[in-house]
Design an enzyme around this catalytic site. Structure first.
Site: not given
Lengths: 382, 382
Positions: A227-230
């Site tokens: 998952r991309h953090p933001s």
């Protein structure tokens, strides 16, 4: 048609990965690379699997196009040859532990005095300075100590390394950049410089996001799986036959995604903005997978791509090597043997230049000391 | 003391990460970087968290030291300014989708005709050529399609991305290398080149090991957690308080490891050679952890390091930023605000050069269009 570094000679004392990877790029850009190996076994990677007809495919993938001479820098006769090579070289590359070459009389100060125009490129685990300068390092150690492992993997589980050897390769690439900048510089000044790159430093330099998060929030980030953090939804999802990724980076793309999936949540306040989607990311993932589990990866990637939503299969290397875009870009080349037959494969040159031939083959990876005669004749002609 | 690229002007149209990362290195090497941003919101990363006093720490970490002017390349007055900037620039960087700049009249062919010495650097998801040239890509997509995700993670579990944005950064670093080589080249020829780098190509280029395994054995490798695929013991192990890594790459180091652990298996035929250790790697891991679970990570790393066996804590970013070796190498620098006060942190320059000052601070990340006056005056003086 010409390559930018044609006419340059690189004297390459490096072994294993970081240094040889730099030398490989310089060779792909046109430089002649003379690999100076220790007699007997040469570069350690000659003994790395996988093997084909007794030769290492690993060694071939990163040492094609180079010439080899075996020299023992403790022996007078070999030093005499090395001195002559140094006098003709434009670049020296080394990755010994700091101090080793100095003790042999080939440290930066000595070499610069004898050959002020030479660019002297050093890569090591920790750099030429600092309390740990003389310690050995490996890709695993660099990834661990440098923070890459701390942000790779699934939350709550053990750490994993990045599967590409970024500990070695980031350093090798910074060495290449330093050497090229120094070559540009010396055309103006006539003087070479010493380039000093550390594997540990290079890890921090490629962790810009984690550095920003840690220094601004006071809290170091951890791993986030795929998952991309933001940004959300921006991760892998399960289809009926495996995982694929969706990168829906803004509200417009999210709306298109919802249309393709027939998932009417684009206006739901829990998902209407990126910030909201990030807050509710686990619920969002389960909703998306409730739909995507019904069809194959290929089905979803095709439909999403057609709708303009970035999505991709998670390709294994055999799939990458057959990817039509990779083929169109000439990114898999043949490393020839001494009879001109394709023996191994290597990555093509990712630096595509105008007015330069982008060849589909590469000259062989050298036999240990295999180019001694040719190199000595070149020295004599000089 | 001087920086190698001092005196060069880089006109930077790039946004987000791959391109700006290249421009950042060029700035750290001495070039003046003029960031041309779209009016209104500018580079997307100005809106990326984390924020401090309303400013993005992410934007600051990778855009410090650059100047900003906001120009709309569809407007006549702004094109007039851009044309004057082009005439004075040494390098142009762009990461638009292939075709976009051509339609605006600023494609390679047009620009090269007007300014034959300009180096024109392009980075994009898939490159300027091939069936997918016009598709957008992101780090997640590049890591997925390019094979990095397929070798990262734990066997038998879902794929994970490398926690550093290697999809963007490998491409940004290849772009830097191509631009530097072209700058070197044009000093001899007087002519610039077009540099064309693809995120997808760059992923394959850094997967040398997986490429060799796949092409020689016919089988693509999968993820191996923290474990090196062909050396043992070379992975993470559990201590009483968390994980750490040991990199015992040969028989001598394995013997030393066994002594430190008081684990008398160095001569056991199941572990006496690297090949045997790799075959029995799971048993070996459990034997090692049977011992290491009794003491802390710090205990084992200190003892192993003292014995000459490479080992390391798996550091989170806050630990990395306080690492004495990192500090000694000046790898955490202050990004100043317009009043000269330290506002943000950024990574130092990992390319350490002789005869060049390695500064501890960086000029501010620019306000959007914040340097318009200064830039226009510079054009007028020209």
């Amino acid at each position: 048609m010409s390559l930018p570094l044609s006419g340059l000679t690189v004297l390459d004392l490096t072994h294993v990965l970081a240094g040889p990877f730099c030398a490989l790029t310089l060779a792909d850009l046109g430089a002649r690379v003379i690999k100076v190996e220790r007699p007997g076994s040469g570069d350690d990677t000659r003994a790395f699997p996988p093997f084909k007809d007794g030769k290492s495919g690993y060694f071939a993938a990163i040492n094609h196009s180079k010439k080899s001479i075996a020299l023992d820098l403790k022996k007078e006769a070999d030093r005499a040859i090395f001195d002559r090579l140094l006098a003709r070289a434009d670049v020296l590359l080394e990755n010994f532990r700091p101090g080793v070459l100095d003790r042999l009389g080939y440290g930066w100060t000595d070499v610069h005095a004898a050959n002020p125009a030479l660019v002297y490129g050093s890569v090591s685990g920790y750099g030429q300075t600092g309390p740990d300068a003389r310690r050995p390092a490996y890709d695993m150690i660099a990834q661990a100590r440098g923070g890459v492992m701390s942000v790779t993997g699934e939350p709550g589980r053990g750490p994993v390394r990045a599967g590409a050897s970024v500990g070695d390769i980031a350093a090798g690439m910074y060495l290449t950049q330093g050497v090229l900048a120094a070559l540009y510089d010396r055309q103006r000044t006539g003087l070479g410089r010493r380039v000093d790159v550390s594997m540990l430093d290079s890890q921090l330099a490629i962790l810009e996001h984690a550095l920003a998060i840690t220094t601004v929030t006071g809290k170091a980030p951890g791993p986030t799986g795929s998952r991309h953090p933001s940004i959300a939804p921006f991760e892998s999802f399960q289809a009926s036959d495996g995982f694929f990724v969706i990168a829906a980076g803004n509200d417009v793309l999210f709306e298109k995604l919802c249309l393709v999936l027939d998932l009417p949540v684009a206006d739901d306040p829990r998902f209407a903005t990126n910030a909201a989607r990030v807050t509710n990311v686990r619920l969002l993932k389960r909703l998306i997978e409730a739909v995507t589990l019904d069809q194959t990866r290929a089905h979803w990637v095709a439909k999403l791509t057609a709708a303009g939503v970035p999505a991709s299969q998670i390709q294994s290397l055999d799939q990458v090597l057959k990817d039509p875009q990779i083929a169109a870009r000439n990114m898999v080349v043949d490393v020839l043997d001494r009879n001109g037959r394709a023996a191994f494969k290597a990555a093509g040159n990712p630096i595509k230049l105008s007015d330069a031939e982008d060849r589909t083959t590469r000259a062989p990876a050298p036999e240990l000391d295999g180019n001694r005669g040719e190199i000595l004749r070149w020295l004599d002609e000089g």
